[in-house]
Design a protein around this motif. Structure first.
Motif, PDB file in Angstrom:
ATOM      1  N   LEU A  21       4.546  10.216   9.103  1.00  0.00           N
ATOM      2  CA  LEU A  21       4.684  11.204  10.166  1.00  0.00           C
ATOM      3  C   LEU A  21       4.809  10.538  11.537  1.00  0.00           C
ATOM      4  O   LEU A  21       5.371  11.119  12.464  1.00  0.00           O
ATOM      5  CB  LEU A  21       3.493  12.154  10.152  1.00  0.00           C
ATOM      6  N   GLU A  22       4.275   9.325  11.646  1.00  0.00           N
ATOM      7  CA  GLU A  22       4.371   8.605  12.920  1.00  0.00           C
ATOM      8  C   GLU A  22       5.723   7.915  13.062  1.00  0.00           C
ATOM      9  O   GLU A  22       6.378   8.010  14.120  1.00  0.00           O
ATOM     10  CB  GLU A  22       3.246   7.568  13.007  1.00  0.00           C
ATOM     11  N   THR A  23       6.153   7.222  11.988  1.00  0.00           N
ATOM     12  CA  THR A  23       7.403   6.439  12.064  1.00  0.00           C
ATOM     13  C   THR A  23       8.626   7.253  11.671  1.00  0.00           C
ATOM     14  O   THR A  23       9.743   6.928  12.091  1.00  0.00           O
ATOM     15  CB  THR A  23       7.320   5.220  11.134  1.00  0.00           C
ATOM     16  N   ARG A  24       8.400   8.292  10.814  1.00  0.00           N
ATOM     17  CA  ARG A  24       9.483   9.103  10.261  1.00  0.00           C
ATOM     18  C   ARG A  24      10.509   8.220   9.560  1.00  0.00           C
ATOM     19  O   ARG A  24      11.721   8.482   9.591  1.00  0.00           O
ATOM     20  CB  ARG A  24      10.141   9.939  11.359  1.00  0.00           C
ATOM     21  N   SER A  25       9.975   7.175   8.902  1.00  0.00           N
ATOM     22  CA  SER A  25      10.859   6.219   8.237  1.00  0.00           C
ATOM     23  C   SER A  25      10.124   5.574   7.079  1.00  0.00           C
ATOM     24  O   SER A  25       9.017   5.026   7.257  1.00  0.00           O
ATOM     25  CB  SER A  25      11.311   5.131   9.227  1.00  0.00           C
ATOM     26  N   VAL A  26      10.714   5.628   5.882  1.00  0.00           N
ATOM     27  CA  VAL A  26      10.142   4.959   4.711  1.00  0.00           C
ATOM     28  C   VAL A  26      10.144   3.454   4.929  1.00  0.00           C
ATOM     29  O   VAL A  26       9.184   2.752   4.583  1.00  0.00           O
ATOM     30  CB  VAL A  26      10.936   5.337   3.439  1.00  0.00           C
ATOM     31  N   THR A  27      11.226   2.949   5.524  1.00  0.00           N
ATOM     32  CA  THR A  27      11.356   1.498   5.739  1.00  0.00           C
ATOM     33  C   THR A  27      10.270   0.978   6.689  1.00  0.00           C
ATOM     34  O   THR A  27       9.597  -0.013   6.397  1.00  0.00           O
ATOM     35  CB  THR A  27      12.742   1.162   6.304  1.00  0.00           C
ATOM     36  N   THR A  29       7.460   2.416   7.526  1.00  0.00           N
ATOM     37  CA  THR A  29       6.138   2.621   6.929  1.00  0.00           C
ATOM     38  C   THR A  29       5.827   1.518   5.926  1.00  0.00           C
ATOM     39  O   THR A  29       4.709   0.976   5.908  1.00  0.00           O
ATOM     40  CB  THR A  29       6.064   4.000   6.241  1.00  0.00           C
ATOM     41  N   ALA A  30       6.809   1.177   5.096  1.00  0.00           N
ATOM     42  CA  ALA A  30       6.619   0.103   4.122  1.00  0.00           C
ATOM     43  C   ALA A  30       6.309  -1.211   4.822  1.00  0.00           C
ATOM     44  O   ALA A  30       5.436  -1.974   4.404  1.00  0.00           O
ATOM     45  CB  ALA A  30       7.862  -0.033   3.248  1.00  0.00           C
ATOM     46  N   ARG A  31       7.001  -1.473   5.926  1.00  0.00           N
ATOM     47  CA  ARG A  31       6.793  -2.717   6.661  1.00  0.00           C
ATOM     48  C   ARG A  31       5.407  -2.747   7.292  1.00  0.00           C
ATOM     49  O   ARG A  31       4.699  -3.756   7.236  1.00  0.00           O
ATOM     50  CB  ARG A  31       7.883  -2.848   7.727  1.00  0.00           C
ATOM     51  N   ARG A  32       4.987  -1.626   7.880  1.00  0.00           N
ATOM     52  CA  ARG A  32       3.675  -1.569   8.544  1.00  0.00           C
ATOM     53  C   ARG A  32       2.530  -1.713   7.549  1.00  0.00           C
ATOM     54  O   ARG A  32       1.483  -2.284   7.864  1.00  0.00           O
ATOM     55  CB  ARG A  32       3.535  -0.237   9.292  1.00  0.00           C
ATOM     56  N   LEU A  33       2.703  -1.181   6.356  1.00  0.00           N
ATOM     57  CA  LEU A  33       1.632  -1.216   5.352  1.00  0.00           C
ATOM     58  C   LEU A  33       1.771  -2.380   4.377  1.00  0.00           C
ATOM     59  O   LEU A  33       0.962  -2.502   3.456  1.00  0.00           O
ATOM     60  CB  LEU A  33       1.617   0.103   4.570  1.00  0.00           C
ATOM     61  N   GLN A  37       9.489  -0.560  -0.289  1.00  0.00           N
ATOM     62  CA  GLN A  37      10.040   0.757  -0.016  1.00  0.00           C
ATOM     63  C   GLN A  37       9.934   1.691  -1.224  1.00  0.00           C
ATOM     64  O   GLN A  37       9.599   2.878  -1.058  1.00  0.00           O
ATOM     65  CB  GLN A  37      11.508   0.627   0.421  1.00  0.00           C
ATOM     66  N   PRO A  38      10.162   1.193  -2.465  1.00  0.00           N
ATOM     67  CA  PRO A  38       9.993   2.084  -3.621  1.00  0.00           C
ATOM     68  C   PRO A  38       8.574   2.621  -3.745  1.00  0.00           C
ATOM     69  O   PRO A  38       8.366   3.771  -4.137  1.00  0.00           O
ATOM     70  CB  PRO A  38      10.376   1.197  -4.809  1.00  0.00           C
ATOM     71  N   ALA A  39       7.574   1.779  -3.399  1.00  0.00           N
ATOM     72  CA  ALA A  39       6.178   2.226  -3.492  1.00  0.00           C
ATOM     73  C   ALA A  39       5.910   3.342  -2.487  1.00  0.00           C
ATOM     74  O   ALA A  39       5.202   4.316  -2.787  1.00  0.00           O
ATOM     75  CB  ALA A  39       5.229   1.054  -3.261  1.00  0.00           C
ATOM     76  N   VAL A  40       6.459   3.216  -1.279  1.00  0.00           N
ATOM     77  CA  VAL A  40       6.290   4.264  -0.272  1.00  0.00           C
ATOM     78  C   VAL A  40       7.017   5.534  -0.710  1.00  0.00           C
ATOM     79  O   VAL A  40       6.495   6.651  -0.540  1.00  0.00           O
ATOM     80  CB  VAL A  40       6.794   3.788   1.101  1.00  0.00           C
ATOM     81  N   SER A  41       8.197   5.374  -1.292  1.00  0.00           N
ATOM     82  CA  SER A  41       8.945   6.542  -1.778  1.00  0.00           C
ATOM     83  C   SER A  41       8.180   7.264  -2.876  1.00  0.00           C
ATOM     84  O   SER A  41       8.150   8.502  -2.921  1.00  0.00           O
ATOM     85  CB  SER A  41      10.318   6.102  -2.286  1.00  0.00           C
ATOM     86  N   ARG A  42       7.529   6.498  -3.766  1.00  0.00           N
ATOM     87  CA  ARG A  42       6.730   7.129  -4.830  1.00  0.00           C
ATOM     88  C   ARG A  42       5.534   7.865  -4.241  1.00  0.00           C
ATOM     89  O   ARG A  42       5.175   8.964  -4.689  1.00  0.00           O
ATOM     90  CB  ARG A  42       6.266   6.076  -5.845  1.00  0.00           C
ATOM     91  N   ALA A  43       4.913   7.268  -3.233  1.00  0.00           N
ATOM     92  CA  ALA A  43       3.781   7.922  -2.577  1.00  0.00           C
ATOM     93  C   ALA A  43       4.235   9.219  -1.909  1.00  0.00           C
ATOM     94  O   ALA A  43       3.538  10.239  -1.965  1.00  0.00           O
ATOM     95  CB  ALA A  43       3.158   6.979  -1.548  1.00  0.00           C
ATOM     96  N   LEU A  44       5.410   9.187  -1.282  1.00  0.00           N
ATOM     97  CA  LEU A  44       5.940  10.389  -0.644  1.00  0.00           C
ATOM     98  C   LEU A  44       6.207  11.483  -1.677  1.00  0.00           C
ATOM     99  O   LEU A  44       5.918  12.660  -1.436  1.00  0.00           O
ATOM    100  CB  LEU A  44       7.222  10.062   0.121  1.00  0.00           C
ATOM    101  N   ALA A  45       6.729  11.086  -2.831  1.00  0.00           N
ATOM    102  CA  ALA A  45       6.991  12.070  -3.889  1.00  0.00           C
ATOM    103  C   ALA A  45       5.699  12.720  -4.354  1.00  0.00           C
ATOM    104  O   ALA A  45       5.635  13.943  -4.573  1.00  0.00           O
ATOM    105  CB  ALA A  45       7.700  11.379  -5.055  1.00  0.00           C
ATOM    106  N   ARG A  46       4.626  11.931  -4.503  1.00  0.00           N
ATOM    107  CA  ARG A  46       3.330  12.488  -4.940  1.00  0.00           C
ATOM    108  C   ARG A  46       2.760  13.410  -3.856  1.00  0.00           C
ATOM    109  O   ARG A  46       2.138  14.439  -4.162  1.00  0.00           O
ATOM    110  CB  ARG A  46       2.362  11.356  -5.259  1.00  0.00           C
ATOM    111  N   LEU A  47       2.938  13.028  -2.594  1.00  0.00           N
ATOM    112  CA  LEU A  47       2.449  13.866  -1.504  1.00  0.00           C
ATOM    113  C   LEU A  47       3.177  15.203  -1.476  1.00  0.00           C
ATOM    114  O   LEU A  47       2.572  16.244  -1.193  1.00  0.00           O
ATOM    115  CB  LEU A  47       2.624  13.132  -0.165  1.00  0.00           C
ATOM    116  N   ARG A  48       4.482  15.177  -1.749  1.00  0.00           N
ATOM    117  CA  ARG A  48       5.245  16.422  -1.790  1.00  0.00           C
ATOM    118  C   ARG A  48       4.736  17.357  -2.889  1.00  0.00           C
ATOM    119  O   ARG A  48       4.634  18.577  -2.690  1.00  0.00           O
ATOM    120  CB  ARG A  48       6.726  16.099  -1.992  1.00  0.00           C
TER     121      ARG A  48
END
Length: 309
Positions: A21-27, A29-33, A37-48
């Motif tokens: 929500l802060e970066t509005r970017s999977v890329t 977010t993946a870099r900050r954490l 990128q696939p791991a962040v995308s999977r997390a986003l799918a679970r959150l949805r």
């Protein structure tokens, strides 16, 4: 309304959500954490799935949060801050705390320990409070229930499971009026002990502490087939001394409190005619507060305050 099954909620996904929500970017977010990128995308799918909302929508200028996601920004930040506070080690600042510490003790400990302790306490914790509560038969129960933070006690056995820390060693000595008939003709009563006959010739005051067994003095006398006459039983060390100063009673007290009470008064210290054991004085606390920073600070302060005793 159907309740959420929190067993399926991964708190790490909330951290991902906050950054999305802060970066509005999977890329980004993946870099900050430091995630892929696939791991962040999977997390986003679970959150949805968890929220029943798209959360972020792809657009020409990047990803845009949904109205539901926008409404979650402030509550999510508050929730994560509370979680961080919940799991972070608790902090204690004596300089700002207004904490109330309850300590159970007899007037023995109060007389010899409180002056030094309160001087240090006032300097380090000017806004905090110490409340002294009397030692009773329920003191250890109150310690277990959390009503009392700490007990100052002898080395007699305590209930199983409690924590202890030694403070100092004590010995017993007789305290008598300087005008006592047994001291007639002596320049300094403390220069010699009483004889057993003298010790037993006059009545005694006995300070009885709730929960403690029979007086050690009486145990030693009993082993020799002797018995003293107790004319006064009371729970106060100071009062016993004041009564002895105005009478022919003899009282056997811990040496530190006897010396303190005798100073400037018509009282003198005389060695007893018995081989009496020394005993330890210590702090006692419940394991519940063993790691509590405030309780640790108090115990360390008390230990420091008695080093000059």
């Amino acid at each position: 309304m159907q309740k959420t099954d929190f067993r399926n909620v991964d708190l790490n996904h909330l951290v991902v959500l906050r950054l999305l929500l802060e970066t509005r970017s999977v890329t980004l977010t993946a870099r900050r954490l430091n995630m892929s990128q696939p791991a962040v995308s999977r997390a986003l799918a679970r959150l949805r799935m968890l929220l029943g909302d798209k959360i972020l929508l792809k657009g020409k200028s990047g990803m845009t949060p949904t109205a539901r996601a926008e409404s979650l920004i402030d509550p999510l930040a508050s929730l994560l801050n509370q979680l961080e506070s919940f799991v972070a080690p608790s902090a204690f600042d004596p300089g700002t705390t207004q904490r109330l510490f309850r300590i159970a003790m007899t007037d023995h400990a109060a007389i010899i320990m409180l002056p030094s302790l309160m001087s240090m306490f006032a300097q380090e914790a000017p806004n905090a409070v110490i409340e002294i509560v009397p030692f009773t038969n329920d003191t250890f129960v109150q310690l277990g229930s959390g009503h009392i933070d700490l007990i100052l006690y002898t080395d007699h056995p305590v209930p199983e499971g409690l924590m202890t820390r030694s403070l100092f060693e004590e010995r017993l000595i007789c305290l008598m009026s300087t005008r006592h008939p047994l001291l007639a003709g002596r320049e300094n009563g403390s220069q010699r002990s009483l004889t057993p006959e003298e010790f037993l010739a006059y009545p005694h005051a006995l300070v009885s502490v709730p929960g403690l067994p029979r007086s050690h003095v009486d145990e030693v006398l009993a082993r020799q087939g002797l018995e003293r006459r107790i004319a006064l039983r009371l729970p106060y060390f100071a009062t016993a001394a004041f009564v002895c100063a105005a009478s022919d009673l003899i009282v056997v007290l811990p040496s530190r409190v006897a010396s303190t009470l005798a100073a400037g008064r018509d009282l003198t210290l005389v060695e007893p005619p018995l081989e009496l054991r020394e005993f330890g004085y210590r702090m006692v606390w419940h394991r519940r507060v063993h790691e509590d920073p405030g309780a640790i600070w108090l115990r360390d302060l008390i230990a420091a305050s008695v080093r000059s005793l």
